[in-house]
Structure formats: C-alpha cells, structure tokens
Design a protein around this motif. Structure first.
Motif, mmCIF file in Angstrom:
data_model
loop_
_atom_site.group_PDB
_atom_site.id
_atom_site.type_symbol
_atom_site.label_atom_id
_atom_site.label_comp_id
_atom_site.label_asym_id
_atom_site.label_seq_id
_atom_site.Cartn_x
_atom_site.Cartn_y
_atom_site.Cartn_z
ATOM 1 N N VAL A 204 0.812 -1.217 0.000
ATOM 2 C CA VAL A 204 0.000 0.000 0.000
ATOM 3 C C VAL A 204 0.847 1.269 0.000
ATOM 4 N N GLY A 205 2.151 1.131 0.018
ATOM 5 C CA GLY A 205 3.037 2.287 -0.001
ATOM 6 C C GLY A 205 4.466 1.825 -0.130
ATOM 7 N N MET A 206 5.355 2.779 -0.425
ATOM 8 C CA MET A 206 6.772 2.458 -0.583
ATOM 9 C C MET A 206 7.636 3.538 0.040
ATOM 10 N N HIS A 207 8.827 3.135 0.446
ATOM 11 C CA HIS A 207 9.880 4.038 0.893
ATOM 12 C C HIS A 207 11.076 3.882 -0.027
ATOM 13 N N VAL A 208 11.785 4.978 -0.234
ATOM 14 C CA VAL A 208 13.045 4.927 -0.964
ATOM 15 C C VAL A 208 14.010 5.873 -0.245
ATOM 16 N N ALA A 209 15.279 5.486 -0.190
ATOM 17 C CA ALA A 209 16.245 6.258 0.598
ATOM 18 C C ALA A 209 17.652 6.012 0.082
ATOM 19 N N GLY A 210 18.573 6.807 0.602
ATOM 20 C CA GLY A 210 19.979 6.599 0.320
ATOM 21 C C GLY A 210 20.617 5.686 1.348
ATOM 22 N N HIS A 223 19.613 6.711 5.491
ATOM 23 C CA HIS A 223 18.659 7.809 5.255
ATOM 24 C C HIS A 223 19.363 9.156 5.303
ATOM 25 N N GLY A 224 20.667 9.164 5.002
ATOM 26 C CA GLY A 224 21.416 10.404 5.087
ATOM 27 C C GLY A 224 22.169 10.751 3.818
ATOM 28 N N ALA A 225 21.747 10.197 2.685
ATOM 29 C CA ALA A 225 22.460 10.406 1.426
ATOM 30 C C ALA A 225 21.461 10.343 0.276
ATOM 31 N N PRO A 226 21.858 10.804 -0.918
ATOM 32 C CA PRO A 226 20.966 10.688 -2.073
ATOM 33 C C PRO A 226 20.706 9.225 -2.425
ATOM 34 N N VAL A 227 19.573 8.984 -3.075
ATOM 35 C CA VAL A 227 19.222 7.641 -3.532
ATOM 36 C C VAL A 227 20.186 7.226 -4.638
#
Length: 281
Positions: A204-210, A223-227
C-alpha cells in the motif's frame, strides 16, 4: 480537526523532520503531496513545532510511520500508547499507519530495529500482536520490511516469512525498496527474486532512501544520502510489480539544499509516470 486536501491521490512525500520545517512550510505547490510523521515524536507536542505540525497538516495529508511499537518484541504491547496513536490518527485523518516488522524493546527500549527470526513461531507471535494492534487502532496496519545486518534463525527466506505474517495478521505491507537492496547485498540474494515473491495485493506504499557503501559486500541503510541509481532502478521494478503506490523519500539527517530533495521527488514522479518501466533515472 477537519482538513481539506486535494482529491488527487498523494503520490510523493517527505518526512516531517524538525530540520526541514522551514523548507516544508515554504515549499511550492507540487513539490510534494504528503508528509510522513512518526507519531511518537509529535503526540502532545506544543509550542512552535506543534503549530508547524497543525499548519502543515492543514495543507498536506499526513501518513504515520511508527518507530517504537516493537511489534515483534517479547514484552506486552503498549496499549496505552496505541490508544494515543489512534487519537492522533483520528485527529489528523491519517489514512495510513505503518510500523516495522521487527522489535525494539524488551524491559526497556533498545534504540534499534532488530530483526526477527524467520520461523513459524515468530510468524504466529508477530501476527497475533499485529491483530491486537489493529483491534485497538480500529484500522489496518501496514508493516515495513527492515534492513538487518545479523540474521537470527532463518527456517524460511524473507519473502516467505513476510507473506506468512501478512496473511495470518491480515495486514498490509509498506515496501522499503532501499532495504530490499541493502539486504540483498549484505545477505547475498537477488532483490528481484524477493520482489517477485511478495504477494502484490498487500503493498500500500513504498519508501526509498539513500545508503552508505561500506564496501562491495556491506551496505548501511542511513537515510542520510541521495538515492543510488541501482535503487531508483529497483523502485521502477517495484512499480511494475505492485503498481504505482504512494512513495516517501526518506531523509533523516545531512540535509542538502531543499532543491536537491525536490529533484529526487521529481525522479519519483517520473518513474511513476512511466508506470514502472525498467529505465534508469
């Protein structure tokens, strides 16, 4: 609290972090569609931060992503906290509340998201606690796949375990695409195999992170950098598998210029518009 939001479904979001409040309040229409908050960081908050939350909640839909429920832990669920969360969700008309498929407390808080063993016993244990939480919340809960660096007992693979929990608890999945990639490198499996094994109707949802590249064989979810480009590509594959779902860009510290975050949000929008084609950004 009554809010008036656009009827267009929210597609891209950012986390409401105190370090971003000034930028979020000054953001242009269309930079993002929704904000995600950790309810334990905002319940009962007053003063300037409380006022900022109320102002932003009038302008944008909120999604909630918990940090401390410890769904897989051995200690009893904090039912008092769950009632507080329900009141918060009701007040801000939050459609989605998610938590981590992990544990983070026993007699006290452990300040980390620790992995569960992939066993039948763990499936039954965590599914029962999810059902209890859903009963108190009066709504469905979504659980998020977590990154992990030590693997406790694994009688089944991660996808089989996750599907078993989703079915037995009758809950949903918040798919963290970066966590899929990080775990695939750290534990030596094909991330597409995991995506293809997850039951699509539950996402039902997604997360994306570095993340941080410690080495070729060790990635750290920060969670502290570009993807990274490889994660953008995996997000595209996830859209192809599960459909275009509301997607949060996670950034918790080391904040760049806000325009850089908006550029990443535009990449999410482009991949969504492409409908999950397998291109690189």
């Amino acid at each position: 609290m009554q809010t008036q939001h656009p009827t267009v479904p929210p597609r891209v979001g950012l986390g409401l972090r105190r370090g971003l409040i000034k930028d979020l309040r000054a953001a242009r229409t269309g930079d993002f569609d929704f904000l995600e908050v950790a309810p334990e960081n905002w319940i009962g908050v007053g003063g300037a931060h409380g006022a900022a939350l109320r102002e932003l909640a009038e302008r944008y839909p909120l999604s909630c992503h918990g940090l401390s429920l410890s769904l897989g832990g051995p200690a009893p669920l904090d039912t008092g906290f769950l009632h507080e969360v329900r009141a918060f969700l009701d007040r801000y008309e939050v459609p989605l509340y998610s938590e981590h498929l992990s544990y983070c407390s026993d007699d006290g808080h452990l300040y980390d998201l620790l992995p569960l063993p992939f066993t039948e016993e763990a499936v039954h244990h965590v599914a029962a606690r999810i059902r209890q939480a859903q009963d108190i919340l009066g709504r469905r809960l979504a659980v998020e796949n977590v990154s992990y660096y030590a693997a406790p007992r694994q009688d089944m693979d991660e996808a089989t375990f996750t599907n078993a929990v989703l079915r037995e608890a009758d809950c949903d999945l918040l798919l963290d695409v970066n966590n899929v990639y990080v775990n695939s490198v750290n534990h030596g499996f094909d991330p597409l195999t995991l995506l293809n094994a997850i039951e699509p109707g539950r996402v039902v949802g997604m997360h994306v992170a570095g993340h941080f590249d410690e080495s070729d064989t060790l990635k750290i979810d920060t969670h502290g950098a570009p993807v990274k480009p490889v994660v953008w590509s995996l997000l595209s594959r996830a859209y192809a598998r599960f459909g275009v779902q509301p997607t949060l860009l996670e950034r918790d510290f080391n904040f760049p210029a806000f325009s850089d975050l908006v550029a990443e949000l535009r990449t999410i929008r482009r991949l969504q518009a492409e409908g999950g084609q397998h291109g690189q950004p």
